[in-house]
Motif scaffolding. Structure first.
Motif, PDB file in Angstrom:
ATOM      1  N   SER A   1      -1.638  18.464  22.120  1.00  0.00           N
ATOM      2  CA  SER A   1      -1.894  19.448  23.174  1.00  0.00           C
ATOM      3  C   SER A   1      -3.326  19.966  23.147  1.00  0.00           C
ATOM      4  O   SER A   1      -3.616  20.993  23.745  1.00  0.00           O
ATOM      5  N   GLU A   2      -4.203  19.271  22.441  1.00  0.00           N
ATOM      6  CA  GLU A   2      -5.589  19.723  22.377  1.00  0.00           C
ATOM      7  C   GLU A   2      -6.432  18.867  23.322  1.00  0.00           C
ATOM      8  O   GLU A   2      -6.989  17.830  22.947  1.00  0.00           O
ATOM      9  N   VAL A   3      -6.527  19.320  24.566  1.00  0.00           N
ATOM     10  CA  VAL A   3      -7.204  18.571  25.619  1.00  0.00           C
ATOM     11  C   VAL A   3      -8.637  18.176  25.235  1.00  0.00           C
ATOM     12  O   VAL A   3      -9.047  17.024  25.474  1.00  0.00           O
ATOM     13  N   PRO A   4      -9.433  19.065  24.624  1.00  0.00           N
ATOM     14  CA  PRO A   4     -10.807  18.678  24.281  1.00  0.00           C
ATOM     15  C   PRO A   4     -10.894  17.430  23.406  1.00  0.00           C
ATOM     16  O   PRO A   4     -11.839  16.649  23.536  1.00  0.00           O
ATOM     17  N   ASP A   5      -9.926  17.240  22.521  1.00  0.00           N
ATOM     18  CA  ASP A   5      -9.946  16.055  21.661  1.00  0.00           C
ATOM     19  C   ASP A   5      -9.896  14.771  22.479  1.00  0.00           C
ATOM     20  O   ASP A   5     -10.517  13.763  22.129  1.00  0.00           O
ATOM     21  N   PHE A   6      -9.152  14.795  23.580  1.00  0.00           N
ATOM     22  CA  PHE A   6      -9.016  13.596  24.397  1.00  0.00           C
ATOM     23  C   PHE A   6     -10.305  13.302  25.169  1.00  0.00           C
ATOM     24  O   PHE A   6     -10.682  12.136  25.322  1.00  0.00           O
ATOM     25  N   TYR A   7     -10.967  14.345  25.638  1.00  0.00           N
ATOM     26  CA  TYR A   7     -12.260  14.141  26.286  1.00  0.00           C
ATOM     27  C   TYR A   7     -13.271  13.584  25.281  1.00  0.00           C
ATOM     28  O   TYR A   7     -14.094  12.724  25.619  1.00  0.00           O
ATOM     29  N   LYS A   8     -13.207  14.061  24.055  1.00  0.00           N
ATOM     30  CA  LYS A   8     -14.126  13.581  23.019  1.00  0.00           C
ATOM     31  C   LYS A   8     -13.832  12.114  22.685  1.00  0.00           C
ATOM     32  O   LYS A   8     -14.750  11.291  22.589  1.00  0.00           O
ATOM     33  N   MET A   9     -12.549  11.782  22.495  1.00  0.00           N
ATOM     34  CA  MET A   9     -12.191  10.392  22.196  1.00  0.00           C
ATOM     35  C   MET A   9     -12.555   9.466  23.363  1.00  0.00           C
ATOM     36  O   MET A   9     -13.004   8.333  23.146  1.00  0.00           O
ATOM     37  N   LYS A  10     -12.387   9.977  24.583  1.00  0.00           N
ATOM     38  CA  LYS A  10     -12.776   9.196  25.760  1.00  0.00           C
ATOM     39  C   LYS A  10     -14.278   8.908  25.734  1.00  0.00           C
ATOM     40  O   LYS A  10     -14.703   7.762  25.960  1.00  0.00           O
ATOM     41  N   SER A  11     -15.098   9.921  25.432  1.00  0.00           N
ATOM     42  CA  SER A  11     -16.549   9.733  25.405  1.00  0.00           C
ATOM     43  C   SER A  11     -16.979   8.780  24.292  1.00  0.00           C
ATOM     44  O   SER A  11     -18.008   8.114  24.393  1.00  0.00           O
ATOM     45  N   GLU A  12     -16.161   8.712  23.239  1.00  0.00           N
ATOM     46  CA  GLU A  12     -16.473   7.809  22.120  1.00  0.00           C
ATOM     47  C   GLU A  12     -15.960   6.394  22.355  1.00  0.00           C
ATOM     48  O   GLU A  12     -16.189   5.502  21.532  1.00  0.00           O
ATOM     49  N   GLY A  13     -15.244   6.205  23.464  1.00  0.00           N
ATOM     50  CA  GLY A  13     -14.810   4.864  23.844  1.00  0.00           C
ATOM     51  C   GLY A  13     -13.664   4.296  23.039  1.00  0.00           C
ATOM     52  O   GLY A  13     -13.526   3.075  22.940  1.00  0.00           O
ATOM     53  N   ILE A  14     -12.804   5.166  22.495  1.00  0.00           N
ATOM     54  CA  ILE A  14     -11.703   4.639  21.662  1.00  0.00           C
ATOM     55  C   ILE A  14     -10.348   4.696  22.367  1.00  0.00           C
ATOM     56  O   ILE A  14      -9.321   4.395  21.759  1.00  0.00           O
ATOM     57  N   LEU A  15     -10.343   5.083  23.643  1.00  0.00           N
ATOM     58  CA  LEU A  15      -9.081   5.154  24.384  1.00  0.00           C
ATOM     59  C   LEU A  15      -9.003   4.031  25.410  1.00  0.00           C
ATOM     60  O   LEU A  15      -9.981   3.716  26.095  1.00  0.00           O
ATOM     61  N   GLU A  16      -7.821   3.455  25.528  1.00  0.00           N
ATOM     62  CA  GLU A  16      -7.556   2.392  26.498  1.00  0.00           C
ATOM     63  C   GLU A  16      -7.342   3.008  27.879  1.00  0.00           C
ATOM     64  O   GLU A  16      -6.591   3.977  28.038  1.00  0.00           O
ATOM     65  N   VAL A  17      -7.996   2.477  28.888  1.00  0.00           N
ATOM     66  CA  VAL A  17      -7.774   2.930  30.265  1.00  0.00           C
ATOM     67  C   VAL A  17      -6.518   2.253  30.796  1.00  0.00           C
ATOM     68  O   VAL A  17      -6.437   1.020  30.833  1.00  0.00           O
ATOM     69  N   TYR A  18      -5.548   3.072  31.180  1.00  0.00           N
ATOM     70  CA  TYR A  18      -4.295   2.544  31.714  1.00  0.00           C
ATOM     71  C   TYR A  18      -3.770   3.470  32.790  1.00  0.00           C
ATOM     72  O   TYR A  18      -3.499   4.643  32.539  1.00  0.00           O
ATOM     73  N   LYS A  19      -3.638   2.956  33.993  1.00  0.00           N
ATOM     74  CA  LYS A  19      -3.096   3.735  35.106  1.00  0.00           C
ATOM     75  C   LYS A  19      -1.661   3.277  35.349  1.00  0.00           C
ATOM     76  O   LYS A  19      -1.405   2.234  35.934  1.00  0.00           O
ATOM     77  N   SER A  20      -0.744   4.093  34.870  1.00  0.00           N
ATOM     78  CA  SER A  20       0.675   3.759  34.950  1.00  0.00           C
ATOM     79  C   SER A  20       1.150   3.699  36.398  1.00  0.00           C
ATOM     80  O   SER A  20       0.710   4.487  37.240  1.00  0.00           O
ATOM     81  N   PRO A  21       2.072   2.787  36.704  1.00  0.00           N
ATOM     82  CA  PRO A  21       2.657   2.747  38.056  1.00  0.00           C
ATOM     83  C   PRO A  21       3.465   4.007  38.379  1.00  0.00           C
ATOM     84  O   PRO A  21       3.784   4.258  39.537  1.00  0.00           O
ATOM     85  N   VAL A  22       3.759   4.813  37.358  1.00  0.00           N
ATOM     86  CA  VAL A  22       4.528   6.045  37.554  1.00  0.00           C
ATOM     87  C   VAL A  22       3.633   7.185  38.081  1.00  0.00           C
ATOM     88  O   VAL A  22       4.132   8.193  38.576  1.00  0.00           O
ATOM     89  N   LEU A  23       2.317   7.025  38.013  1.00  0.00           N
ATOM     90  CA  LEU A  23       1.384   8.116  38.326  1.00  0.00           C
ATOM     91  C   LEU A  23       1.586   8.784  39.689  1.00  0.00           C
ATOM     92  O   LEU A  23       1.476  10.004  39.784  1.00  0.00           O
ATOM     93  N   PRO A  24       1.885   8.037  40.762  1.00  0.00           N
ATOM     94  CA  PRO A  24       2.083   8.712  42.057  1.00  0.00           C
ATOM     95  C   PRO A  24       3.233   9.719  42.060  1.00  0.00           C
ATOM     96  O   PRO A  24       3.311  10.571  42.944  1.00  0.00           O
ATOM     97  N   GLU A  25       4.100   9.644  41.052  1.00  0.00           N
ATOM     98  CA  GLU A  25       5.275  10.518  41.010  1.00  0.00           C
ATOM     99  C   GLU A  25       5.043  11.802  40.210  1.00  0.00           C
ATOM    100  O   GLU A  25       5.913  12.667  40.170  1.00  0.00           O
ATOM    101  N   ILE A  26       3.878  11.932  39.539  1.00  0.00           N
ATOM    102  CA  ILE A  26       3.689  13.076  38.649  1.00  0.00           C
ATOM    103  C   ILE A  26       2.630  14.045  39.166  1.00  0.00           C
ATOM    104  O   ILE A  26       1.830  13.713  40.046  1.00  0.00           O
TER     105      ILE A  26
END
Length: 357
Positions: A112-137
């Motif tokens: 639940s620590e949103v800043p950590d995810f922005y940091k990991m994203k900037s460091e390039g260690i997260l996989e980009v994945y757009k789930s087909p479920v996204l339009p429902e959330i």
């Protein structure tokens, strides 16, 4: 042929046969060789983990994560999955150590620590994945790009020990009343992602003066999010800043505590992401799809926390708004600013709360 010659010929045949058996020409060694691949079938993958098991690192407590993992297993019997649960701070320290060794052992991270995810994203260690479920959330991130997804909209409110405080607070300023003197606790933001985000939100809304007044009234730093709730239930604290579903689980088990939500709602999204380079990418994507789907989100709602789907009903007993309404009522914050300010916010809060009065 003489008898002597026949005897020597027989001895020669026997000798050749024995030599062939000793060098692997017999059936016994062939059977042993056939077993050899089984010794290496389950081996460490490039990340050092079990090549057959999907691993989730999460700060979600057992009451929430266990049911979701069991539901995923039932839907995906061919995928073995396990999880490690700890505070967000401890998990990030673990991941940092694993990165140093070149092996992140997890495939998925959910805290639940949103800043950590922005940091990991900037460091390039997260996989980009757009789930087909996204339009429902319902998506709380205006800059969403598929690096991480909100899996729930966690809320924090004020809980009280009902043996000590009879009237529930209705405003944040109620915490400054005499009945809360020396009895209000907040989890350590260095250990708890939800605590850090709630402090950042309250500081934005009310300024540091709010926490200075809390401290002047005897407020204290606790340990993790679950610990301050336990301390309130035991009577060591009379009140604390508390996470919704952890509180509701304690109430189910008979704890003498109640939760109230002031008008300025604290909503903390819980992001989930896949680590780049996982050897189990397909399985990880299926877990994300399941987590954002209706079945898993219904499990989330039943624990007394806000799902990210409008088509999932939240039990009325929890008195929580639907996802879109929750975001409308919530204190707004720029997540990128919170990323840059994390160290300073934790330091300032600690200085205030640890000052001797």
């Amino acid at each position: 042929m003489s008898k002597k010659t026949s005897l020597w010929a027989l001895l020669l045949v026997l000798l050749v046969t024995m030599l062939m058996a000793g060098c692997g020409g017999g059936g016994g060694e062939k059977k042993e060789a056939a077993k050899e691949p089984a010794k290496t079938e389950v081996k460490a993958d490039a990340k050092g983990g079990d090549s057959k098991k999907l691993i989730v690192y999460t700060s979600m407590k057992e009451s929430l994560i266990k049911g979701i993992v069991e539901g995923f297993k039932a839907k995906n019997p061919g995928i073995d999955i396990d999880y490690q649960s700890a505070g967000a701070g401890k998990l990030m320290a673990k991941i940092a150590a694993e990165r140093q060794s070149g092996k992140i052992l997890a495939d998925i991270i959910w805290t639940s620590e949103v800043p950590d995810f922005y940091k990991m994203k900037s460091e390039g260690i997260l996989e980009v994945y757009k789930s087909p479920v996204l339009p429902e959330i319902v998506n709380p991130f205006p800059d969403y790009d598929g690096s991480f997804h909100a899996a729930r909209l966690g809320t924090l409110g004020i809980i009280v020990n009902t043996d000590k405080i009879k009237e529930l607070p209705t405003q944040w300023s109620d915490l400054l009343k005499p009945e809360y003197k020396n009895g209000f606790g907040v989890a350590d933001p260095a250990l708890s992602g939800t605590a850090y985000m709630s402090i950042a939100l309250l500081e934005k809304q009310f300024g540091w003066e709010f926490f200075e007044k809390i401290k002047a009234n005897g407020g204290r730093i606790g340990k993790g999010s679950g610990q301050v709730i336990d301390d309130t239930a035991s009577g060591e604290l009379c009140s604390s800043l508390a996470v919704d579903y952890i509180t509701n689980d304690k109430i189910k088990k008979g704890a003498h505590i109640k939760m109230s939500y002031p008008p300025e709602l604290l909503v903390v999204p819980s992001p989930v992401a896949i680590f780049k380079g996982t050897a189990k990418l397909d399985a990880a994507k299926k877990f994300i799809d399941y987590l954002l789907g209706k079945e898993a989100q219904a499990k989330i709602a039943l624990e007394g926390t806000i799902p990210v789907r409008e088509d999932v009903e939240i039990p009325k007993e929890f008195q929580l708004p639907a996802p879109k309404a929750a975001l409308e009522k919530s204190i707004k914050i720029n997540y990128l600013e919170v990323v840059d300010s994390k160290e300073a916010i934790v330091k300032k809060f600690s200085e205030i709360m640890q000052t001797k009065k």
